[in-house]
Design an enzyme around this catalytic site. Structure first.
Site, PDB file in Angstrom:
ATOM      1  N   ARG A 234      28.258  37.106  11.962  1.00 19.91           N
ATOM      2  CA  ARG A 234      29.262  37.743  12.810  1.00 19.91           C
ATOM      3  C   ARG A 234      30.441  36.788  12.991  1.00 19.91           C
ATOM      4  NH1 ARG A 234      27.554  41.998  11.926  1.00 19.91           N
ATOM      5  NH2 ARG A 234      26.709  43.576  13.319  1.00 19.91           N
ATOM      6  N   HIS A 282      34.158  42.779   5.778  1.00 11.14           N
ATOM      7  CA  HIS A 282      32.896  43.158   6.445  1.00 11.14           C
ATOM      8  C   HIS A 282      32.183  44.276   5.668  1.00 11.14           C
ATOM      9  CE1 HIS A 282      30.688  43.203  10.564  1.00 11.14           C
ATOM     10  NE2 HIS A 282      29.853  43.441   9.562  1.00 11.14           N
TER      11      HIS A 282
HETATM   12  N1  LIG Z   1      28.252  41.285   7.125  1.00 14.04           N
HETATM   13  C1  LIG Z   1      27.470  42.338   7.060  1.00 14.04           C
HETATM   14  O1  LIG Z   1      27.738  43.304   6.332  1.00 14.04           O
HETATM   15  C2  LIG Z   1      26.201  42.348   7.860  1.00 14.04           C
HETATM   16  C3  LIG Z   1      25.238  43.336   7.603  1.00 14.04           C
HETATM   17  C4  LIG Z   1      24.038  43.279   8.286  1.00 14.04           C
HETATM   18  C5  LIG Z   1      23.799  42.267   9.224  1.00 14.04           C
HETATM   19  N2  LIG Z   1      24.747  41.334   9.467  1.00 14.04           N
HETATM   20  C6  LIG Z   1      24.498  40.261  10.440  1.00 14.04           C
HETATM   21  O2  LIG Z   1      23.378  39.476  10.013  1.00 14.04           O
HETATM   22  C7  LIG Z   1      22.635  39.102  11.167  1.00 14.04           C
HETATM   23  C8  LIG Z   1      21.213  38.685  10.782  1.00 14.04           C
HETATM   24  O3  LIG Z   1      20.468  39.821  10.398  1.00 14.04           O
HETATM   25  P1  LIG Z   1      18.878  39.770  10.221  1.00 14.04           P
HETATM   26  O4  LIG Z   1      18.424  41.160   9.946  1.00 14.04           O
HETATM   27  O5  LIG Z   1      18.483  38.722   9.247  1.00 14.04           O
HETATM   28  O6  LIG Z   1      18.448  39.317  11.704  1.00 14.04           O
HETATM   29  P2  LIG Z   1      17.010  38.800  12.213  1.00 14.04           P
HETATM   30  O7  LIG Z   1      15.932  39.297  11.311  1.00 14.04           O
HETATM   31  O8  LIG Z   1      16.962  39.140  13.663  1.00 14.04           O
HETATM   32  O9  LIG Z   1      17.092  37.211  12.026  1.00 14.04           O
HETATM   33  C9  LIG Z   1      17.881  36.399  12.826  1.00 14.04           C
HETATM   34  C10 LIG Z   1      17.575  34.937  12.500  1.00 14.04           C
HETATM   35  O10 LIG Z   1      18.487  34.111  13.246  1.00 14.04           O
HETATM   36  C11 LIG Z   1      17.735  33.107  13.934  1.00 14.04           C
HETATM   37  N3  LIG Z   1      18.405  32.762  15.197  1.00 14.04           N
HETATM   38  C12 LIG Z   1      18.931  33.592  16.119  1.00 14.04           C
HETATM   39  N4  LIG Z   1      19.463  32.904  17.153  1.00 14.04           N
HETATM   40  C13 LIG Z   1      19.262  31.600  16.867  1.00 14.04           C
HETATM   41  C14 LIG Z   1      19.581  30.395  17.528  1.00 14.04           C
HETATM   42  N5  LIG Z   1      20.231  30.401  18.706  1.00 14.04           N
HETATM   43  N6  LIG Z   1      19.213  29.226  16.945  1.00 14.04           N
HETATM   44  C15 LIG Z   1      18.564  29.227  15.762  1.00 14.04           C
HETATM   45  N7  LIG Z   1      18.229  30.345  15.072  1.00 14.04           N
HETATM   46  C16 LIG Z   1      18.577  31.513  15.619  1.00 14.04           C
HETATM   47  C17 LIG Z   1      16.390  33.733  14.196  1.00 14.04           C
HETATM   48  O11 LIG Z   1      15.436  32.706  14.446  1.00 14.04           O
HETATM   49  P3  LIG Z   1      13.883  33.047  14.775  1.00 14.04           P
HETATM   50  O12 LIG Z   1      13.361  33.714  13.525  1.00 14.04           O
HETATM   51  O13 LIG Z   1      13.244  31.741  15.008  1.00 14.04           O
HETATM   52  O14 LIG Z   1      13.914  33.981  15.954  1.00 14.04           O
HETATM   53  C18 LIG Z   1      16.160  34.509  12.903  1.00 14.04           C
HETATM   54  O15 LIG Z   1      15.615  33.665  11.915  1.00 14.04           O
HETATM   55  C19 LIG Z   1      22.732  40.343  12.058  1.00 14.04           C
HETATM   56  O16 LIG Z   1      22.489  40.022  13.424  1.00 14.04           O
HETATM   57  C20 LIG Z   1      24.174  40.791  11.834  1.00 14.04           C
HETATM   58  O17 LIG Z   1      25.017  40.180  12.790  1.00 14.04           O
HETATM   59  C21 LIG Z   1      25.945  41.355   8.814  1.00 14.04           C
END
Ligand SMILES: NC(=O)c1ccc[n+]([C@@H]2O[C@H](COP(=O)([O-])OP(=O)(O)OC[C@H]3O[C@@H](n4cnc5c(N)ncnc54)[C@H](OP(=O)(O)O)[C@@H]3O)[C@@H](O)[C@H]2O)c1
Length: 319
Positions: A234, A282
């Protein structure tokens, strides 16, 4: 047909595609699409489920009996910042096609920086014949921040390309072939990283996280010469003025950004003018409407069968 609640839909993206996909979705219960002017005054007090992306401000007043919320995207930061968000389960969007697309984008960006793709495109425009000696992928360490659904898939695919991959997340993870670091090991992780890939959710903890202080801790004596920053999490997690200065001073050798603090990125933003910065609008991994509605149907079926919902958001951590 048993008396099943319809699904309230308030998705502020691609209205035509959403309307088309809704025609064949929720056949057993129907839907109420708020983008349809005919539904502006409809009674929503009986509705159990809502699929939302940037919903109307009065939505929760109009629909006070919701049991489950579904996010129209994988990220839920916009949902979590709603002031009167009810304390009910929130399911985020997780889908193999979205995950595959994100990994394609990440691998593409890493290879572009590895193989001087931006220089080649410029040289082609200028009809310049110039060779670049690039390191092999195995000489470069990609450090992924966020080892969730997206980070883990990207790690696996970067490894196929030969990159040395390490990862960082709040809690320690076990991933074959990937050295992992937990939140307390941030500096050791950064000191090993040549290409930093951001796949973190936006939360109060990650806001403004990718800044000059963090960039200064990345490895500087790696095969690339200077570290590269790649972000598709993000925009709110990055300090864009720091990226501009870091590119200018050589603290960063390049960047690829899919997300921005303000979207669309304003035409006069200095990031547009930087040759070493690759900008995409995006669209690294879009939510595909048919897949999104299928995912909601599956989760409602689980919920009504008494099975646990999947991909639940933790109201405490905000992701
Ligand atoms: N650009 C685009 O087109 C697009 C599309 C889809 C998603 N996204 C973005 O990608 C993000 C990630 O998606 P996802 O499905 O992979 O999410 P997810 O499965 O919820 O994974 C989030 C990861 O971030 C880690 N994390 C969160 N807060 C943290 C912190 N304060 N310190 C250290 N690690 C932290 C979590 O750690 P833990 O595992 O230890 O909890 C987890 O490994 C989404 O939230 C969204 O913003 C972007």
């Amino acid at each position: 047909m048993p008396n099943r609640s319809p699904v309230l839909v308030d998705l502020k993206f691609n209205p035509e595609a959403v309307a088309a996909a809704l025609k064949t979705a929720f056949a057993d219960r129907g839907s109420i699409n708020l983008a349809d002017p005919a539904n502006r005054q409809v009674d929503l007090s009986h509705v159990d489920y809502a699929l939302l992306w940037k919903p109307d401000a009065d939505l929760f007043e109009r629909a006070p009996n919701l049991k489950v919320l579904f996010s129209g995207g994988a990220g839920v930061d916009s949902m979590m910042s709603i002031a009167d968000l009810p304390d009910i389960p929130i399911v985020r969007f997780v889908d193999p096609s979205l995950t595959a697309r994100m990994s394609e984008w990440v691998v593409l960006q890493c290879l572009m920086h590895l193989r001087h793709a931006v220089d080649h495109l410029r040289n082609q425009r200028d009809r310049v014949w110039r060779k670049y000696v690039a390191p092999e992928a195995r000489e470069v360490t990609v450090g992924i921040m966020g080892l969730g659904v997206l980070g883990r898939d990207a790690a696996a695919k970067l490894r196929v390309m030969g990159f040395n991959v390490i990862g960082w997340s709040r809690g320690k993870k076990q991933i074959d072939g990937v050295e992992t670091f937990d939140a307390g090991e941030l500096d050791s992780f950064l000191a090993r990283t040549d290409m930093l890939v951001g796949l973190l959710p936006l939360t109060p903890e990650t806001a403004g996280f990718y800044n000059a202080a963090l960039f200064s801790k990345l490895r500087r004596d790696g095969a690339l010469g200077a570290p590269v920053f790649i972000n598709a999490g993000r925009g709110g997690s990055q300090v864009e003025a720091d990226i501009v200065s870091a590119i200018g001073s050589g603290l960063l050798g390049g960047a690829s950004l899919d997300v921005f603090g303000v979207e669309p990125l304003p035409a006069d933003d200095p990031l547009w003018g930087l040759e070493k910065v690759v900008i995409t609008p995006h669209d690294a991994a879009l939510s595909e409407e048919y897949a999104l509605l299928r995912h909601v149907e599956q989760q409602i079926a689980r919920f009504e069968a008494g099975e646990p919902l999947q991909y639940l958001v933790d109201h405490g951590t905000g992701y």
